[in-house]
Design an enzyme around this catalytic site. Sequence first.
Site, PDB file in Angstrom:
ATOM      1  N   ASP A  61      -1.090  -9.495 -15.089  1.00  0.00           N
ATOM      2  CA  ASP A  61      -0.131  -9.561 -13.981  1.00  0.00           C
ATOM      3  C   ASP A  61      -0.739 -10.291 -12.791  1.00  0.00           C
ATOM      4  OD1 ASP A  61       2.443  -8.514 -14.601  1.00  0.00           O
ATOM      5  OD2 ASP A  61       1.514  -6.560 -14.896  1.00  0.00           O
ATOM      6  N   GLU A  89      -2.873  -5.439  -9.362  1.00  0.00           N
ATOM      7  CA  GLU A  89      -2.567  -6.522 -10.299  1.00  0.00           C
ATOM      8  C   GLU A  89      -1.603  -7.529  -9.697  1.00  0.00           C
ATOM      9  OE1 GLU A  89      -0.735  -4.849 -13.822  1.00  0.00           O
ATOM     10  OE2 GLU A  89       0.318  -3.325 -12.685  1.00  0.00           O
ATOM     11  N   GLN A  93      -3.559   0.899 -10.021  1.00  0.00           N
ATOM     12  CA  GLN A  93      -3.711  -0.394 -10.688  1.00  0.00           C
ATOM     13  C   GLN A  93      -3.386  -1.515  -9.710  1.00  0.00           C
ATOM     14  OE1 GLN A  93      -1.666  -0.943 -14.423  1.00  0.00           O
ATOM     15  NE2 GLN A  93      -2.941  -2.719 -14.886  1.00  0.00           N
ATOM     16  N   HIS A  95       4.618  -0.457 -20.468  1.00  0.00           N
ATOM     17  CA  HIS A  95       5.044  -1.541 -21.355  1.00  0.00           C
ATOM     18  C   HIS A  95       5.237  -1.036 -22.778  1.00  0.00           C
ATOM     19  CE1 HIS A  95       4.846  -4.676 -18.407  1.00  0.00           C
ATOM     20  NE2 HIS A  95       3.640  -4.306 -18.046  1.00  0.00           N
TER      21      HIS A  95
HETATM   22  C1  3PY Z   1      -2.265  -6.454 -16.810  1.00  0.00           C
HETATM   23  O1  3PY Z   1      -3.167  -7.189 -17.215  1.00  0.00           O
HETATM   24  O2  3PY Z   1      -1.353  -6.823 -16.074  1.00  0.00           O
HETATM   25  C2  3PY Z   1      -2.249  -5.059 -17.224  1.00  0.00           C
HETATM   26  O3  3PY Z   1      -1.429  -4.304 -16.755  1.00  0.00           O
HETATM   27  C3  3PY Z   1      -3.258  -4.618 -18.225  1.00  0.00           C
HETATM   28  O4  3PY Z   1      -3.247  -3.268 -18.433  1.00  0.00           O
HETATM   29 MG    MG Z   2       0.123  -5.202 -15.683  1.00  0.00          MG
END
Ligand code: 3PY
Ligand code: MG
Length: 253
Positions: free
Chosen positions: A173, A147, A145, A45
């Site tokens: 997310d 999310e 990650q 981002h």
């Molecule tokens: C989210 O909260 O989606 C993130 O990617 C935070 O790093």
């Molecule tokens: Mg995110």
Amino acid sequence: MKFTLKEKLQGDDPLIGTILTLPSTEVAEIISSLGYDWVFIDAEHSALDVSQVGLLLQAIAPGCSGVVRVPAQDEVWIKKVLDLGVEGIIVPNVKTAAEVKNIVEMCHYPPAGTRSVGIARAHTYGLTFGQYMKTANDDLTVIIQLEHREAFENIDEILKVPGFDAVFIGPYDYSASVGKTGQLEDGEVQREIARINGKCRRRKIPVGIFGMNARAVKEYVLQGYMLITAGIDFLFLKETAEETLRSLRSRTY
Ligand code: 3PY
Ligand code: MG
């Protein structure tokens, strides 16, 4: 002594980090010199390109671990970032066990994986090539990650895949994926995040999370999250500048 992120993750204390997005070596140098355990360089981002990420890594103070979030599950980004010599890599929006397996392969040299062999900053431009090739697979911290609702549904299968080192939860997310964008205090969002944390902890997999500021991550610190990320470089700048202006305009010094 300088510990790698992987060694730091063996400790009992949470590793405190913050997000870098600005293409400024000065900002990277200032923030990493303050005593943070790690910095989360965000190429997902932000407008950072690979060469700017490389410059930020060069500016990071000794002792502070440089971790890069790549923009996607993309082999080109992953191999370029690994060749820059990162201690850890965060791959966003992982939803299935098959994706985790693919990421683990892309991040490790054969025979464990499919990472391509080059000579770059990671190998001190050739000076430490042999040494790096021996230890890179073990030293790198691969962070997936999670999310998205789909990832949370697939959590048991995902956590069974060997070869990754930590899970990072993306609360923003995730909340968007269940139709509750930004409602991080919502009961269901909180319960689901806690469920993922519980599953990881039972498997002794370190968990990380992001919050906009220290208060936003307080509960996660108390719950034993290991990779704590609070704040973003431009937010620190904006908030201090805003507060200074507000105080001068209102004469409430
Ligand atoms: C989210 O909260 O989606 C993130 O990617 C935070 O790093
Ligand atoms: Mg995110």
